[in-house]
Design a protein around this motif. Structure first.
Motif, mmCIF file in Angstrom:
data_model
loop_
_atom_site.group_PDB
_atom_site.id
_atom_site.type_symbol
_atom_site.label_atom_id
_atom_site.label_comp_id
_atom_site.label_asym_id
_atom_site.label_seq_id
_atom_site.Cartn_x
_atom_site.Cartn_y
_atom_site.Cartn_z
ATOM 1 N N ALA A 147 0.840 -1.194 0.000
ATOM 2 C CA ALA A 147 0.000 0.000 0.000
ATOM 3 C C ALA A 147 0.873 1.240 0.000
ATOM 4 O O ALA A 147 2.053 1.204 0.269
ATOM 5 C CB ALA A 147 -0.904 -0.008 1.231
ATOM 6 N N GLY A 148 0.265 2.386 -0.274
ATOM 7 C CA GLY A 148 0.956 3.661 -0.166
ATOM 8 C C GLY A 148 1.670 4.086 -1.421
ATOM 9 O O GLY A 148 1.761 5.284 -1.684
ATOM 10 N N TRP A 149 2.190 3.160 -2.201
ATOM 11 C CA TRP A 149 2.911 3.540 -3.410
ATOM 12 C C TRP A 149 2.293 2.973 -4.674
ATOM 13 O O TRP A 149 2.459 3.550 -5.756
ATOM 14 C CB TRP A 149 4.371 3.094 -3.325
ATOM 15 N N VAL A 150 1.547 1.899 -4.577
ATOM 16 C CA VAL A 150 0.988 1.261 -5.778
ATOM 17 C C VAL A 150 -0.033 2.170 -6.458
ATOM 18 O O VAL A 150 0.029 2.391 -7.676
ATOM 19 C CB VAL A 150 0.350 -0.094 -5.425
ATOM 20 N N GLY A 151 -0.959 2.716 -5.682
ATOM 21 C CA GLY A 151 -2.016 3.558 -6.267
ATOM 22 C C GLY A 151 -1.469 4.761 -7.006
ATOM 23 O O GLY A 151 -1.771 4.960 -8.197
ATOM 24 N N PRO A 152 -0.663 5.616 -6.345
ATOM 25 C CA PRO A 152 -0.103 6.767 -7.060
ATOM 26 C C PRO A 152 0.742 6.386 -8.265
ATOM 27 O O PRO A 152 0.707 7.069 -9.293
ATOM 28 C CB PRO A 152 0.765 7.450 -5.984
ATOM 29 N N THR A 153 1.496 5.278 -8.150
ATOM 30 C CA THR A 153 2.342 4.857 -9.271
ATOM 31 C C THR A 153 1.505 4.435 -10.474
ATOM 32 O O THR A 153 1.796 4.807 -11.618
ATOM 33 C CB THR A 153 3.266 3.698 -8.841
ATOM 34 N N VAL A 154 0.446 3.661 -10.226
ATOM 35 C CA VAL A 154 -0.431 3.220 -11.316
ATOM 36 C C VAL A 154 -1.095 4.424 -11.982
ATOM 37 O O VAL A 154 -1.134 4.540 -13.219
ATOM 38 C CB VAL A 154 -1.495 2.237 -10.790
ATOM 39 N N LEU A 155 -1.625 5.349 -11.175
ATOM 40 C CA LEU A 155 -2.272 6.536 -11.738
ATOM 41 C C LEU A 155 -1.284 7.379 -12.542
ATOM 42 O O LEU A 155 -1.615 7.872 -13.626
ATOM 43 C CB LEU A 155 -2.882 7.379 -10.615
ATOM 44 N N LEU A 156 -0.067 7.540 -12.010
ATOM 45 C CA LEU A 156 0.926 8.346 -12.723
ATOM 46 C C LEU A 156 1.365 7.672 -14.020
ATOM 47 O O LEU A 156 1.606 8.352 -15.026
ATOM 48 C CB LEU A 156 2.137 8.597 -11.826
#
Length: 472
Positions: A24-33
């Motif tokens: 968690a914490g890095w997967v969401g922003p990385t996928v969106l970016l």
């Protein structure tokens, strides 16, 4: 919010004292970016934008596109780059990413529905804002993920850009080969950057910035602010005036510049990075004009295919050079000099030929060679620097390259007394790379002999010391 450097959490990233699971914490922003990077770079009209502007859709002349439209992008980007770099950190990245996607939408909307020179100039001005805001894309991810994931997420976001650009160029070439009008490529580009705009709105807002905290740390001995105390930190941030912030930023910039460029090794790799960037973007900006000039009538252009293949081959060469076992600190400058001469030769031959296919081939060679060379400069500079100075040095290299490109554009294209044809312009670009090659070949030969002499001297000293020990 801050990182826990104590490693008490083992392999788990710890954020300001509380645990965040590894998944968690890095997967969401990385996928969106990554989605944002892919969609913002998938621009099918770009390999054919000169053909689109000079064709029946917009009816601009090649002279208007060369001397009045494209230079707007070059000059505007040079002016905007530094302000955008400073504002990006102050606003904490996301607003600038949203601004970038919004300006992409505006630029391609103007290209699609606008008419006349002024509309095209305005489109390229908005495009220059988007290009200047690239720094936000690459900086954002480091402000929302723990340092242990930096290498991984860097690979992801760079791969997203590469795939987006290659996909856009490949799709463009496929559609053009089947006779699809360029108007629909412009529509697809507008749709793609609009998806990027929507995606950017869902990116989480970073809690802190990177360089702003560093600027603060320079003056932290003068302040009793406890950055680990969120209330104290928020109060301090609210009390900082724009002038005070700018003062801290510039003091930190000056100190870091002195430290970064005091090394001759870093300085010369930075020189190549800046001058090479200038030449690369200048050639890429005007190569479509050259192709329009030399291609036969009723010819199906393959600009998109050449762009896609050369991008992928250049990326593959960049990956390969990262696995080459070579003492780059000794041989790096000589390698840059030799392969820059190959770039200069490719540009000379691309210009002198009257065959479009030969010109395509040498552009492929030009781009394939350039990308690994800039990769060599990047990792050689990174080896010599503290991590927090990466953005500063790479940003300054980009700025210097853009200023040089503006000067080159002003001299070669916008000097009314010269009025050089496109073929003569490319002779100048080839000569420019030849001059860079000469500089780095001479410097590289000097470095090799200097390093070998230093090692021989060191070996002799060691042998003498060993002999004295035996005698004693």
């Amino acid at each position: 919010m801050g990182f826990c450097w104590s490693r008490e959490c083992g392999n788990r990233p710890c954020w300001a004292g509380y645990y965040v699971p590894c998944h968690a914490g890095w997967v969401g922003p990385t996928v969106l970016l990554c989605i944002y990077g892919f969609c913002s770079m998938m621009r099918p009209i770009e390999p054919f934008v000169t053909v689109f502007l000079t064709g029946t859709y917009k009816n601009l002349t090649t002279e208007q596109v060369t001397s009045q439209v494209i230079p707007v992008w070059t000059y505007s980007r040079a002016v905007l780059l530094v302000p955008v770099l400073l504002i990006t950190d102050f606003l904490r990245y996301k607003p600038v990413i949203v601004l970038q996607s919004l300006t992409y939408v505006t630029a391609f909307l103007l290209i699609l529905v606008g008419s006349g020179v002024h509309s095209a100039q305005l489109a390229f001005f908005f495009y220059s804002i988007a290009m200047a805001a690239d720094v936000a894309y690459f900086s954002y991810i480091y402000s929302v993920v723990p340092p242990s994931y930096y290498q991984r997420v860097t690979g992801y976001v760079r791969a997203a850009i590469l795939l987006g650009y290659a996909a856009g160029a490949s799709l463009a070439q496929l559609l053009v080969s089947f006779g699809v009008p360029l108007y629909y490529l412009a529509v697809m580009t507008l749709i793609s950057v609009s998806i990027a705009l929507i995606t950017s709105c869902f990116l989480p807002m970073p809690k802190t910035s990177l360089f702003f905290n560093e600027a603060y740390s320079v003056d932290q001995t003068k302040s009793s602010v406890d950055v680990n105390n969120s209330e104290s930190w928020d109060f301090w941030v609210k009390s900082v005036t724009a002038a005070k912030y700018a003062g801290m930023m510039f003091r930190t910039l000056i100190l870091d510049c002195k430290k970064c460029y005091s090394s001759m090794a870093v300085l010369f790799f930075c020189i190549w990075a800046a001058t090479g960037r200038c030449g690369f973007y200048q050639v890429s900006s005007y190569v479509q004009v050259l192709w329009v000039y030399i291609q036969p009538n009723n010819f199906t252009a393959y600009n998109g295919g050449v762009d896609a293949i050369s991008t992928l081959s250049g990326a593959a060469a960049s990956v390969a050079v990262g696995h080459v076992s070579l003492e780059w600190s000794v041989w790096g400058e000589l390698v840059l000099g030799g392969f820059t001469l190959l770039i200069a030769g490719a540009l000379f031959l691309m210009d002198l030929t009257g065959n479009i296919w030969i010109s395509y081939t040498f552009f492929f060679l030009f781009k394939t060679v350039y990308m690994p060379l800039t990769t060599i400069c990047t990792f050689q500079i990174a080896k010599k620097l503290n991590r927090r100075r990466y953005a500063l040095v790479f940003g300054l290299n980009s700025f210097v390259g853009t200023v040089l490109q503006s000067v080159l554009t002003a001299v070669v294209i916008n000097t009314k007394s010269v009025q050089l044809p496109i073929t003569s312009q490319f002779i100048i670009y080839a000569s420019y790379f030849a001059a860079i090659s000469l500089l780095f070949t001479v410097r590289g030969v000097y470095t090799v002999f200097h390093m070998k002499a230093a090692r021989r001297s060191e070996t002799t000293t060691c042998q003498r010391a060993h002999t004295c020990d035996e005698f004693v």
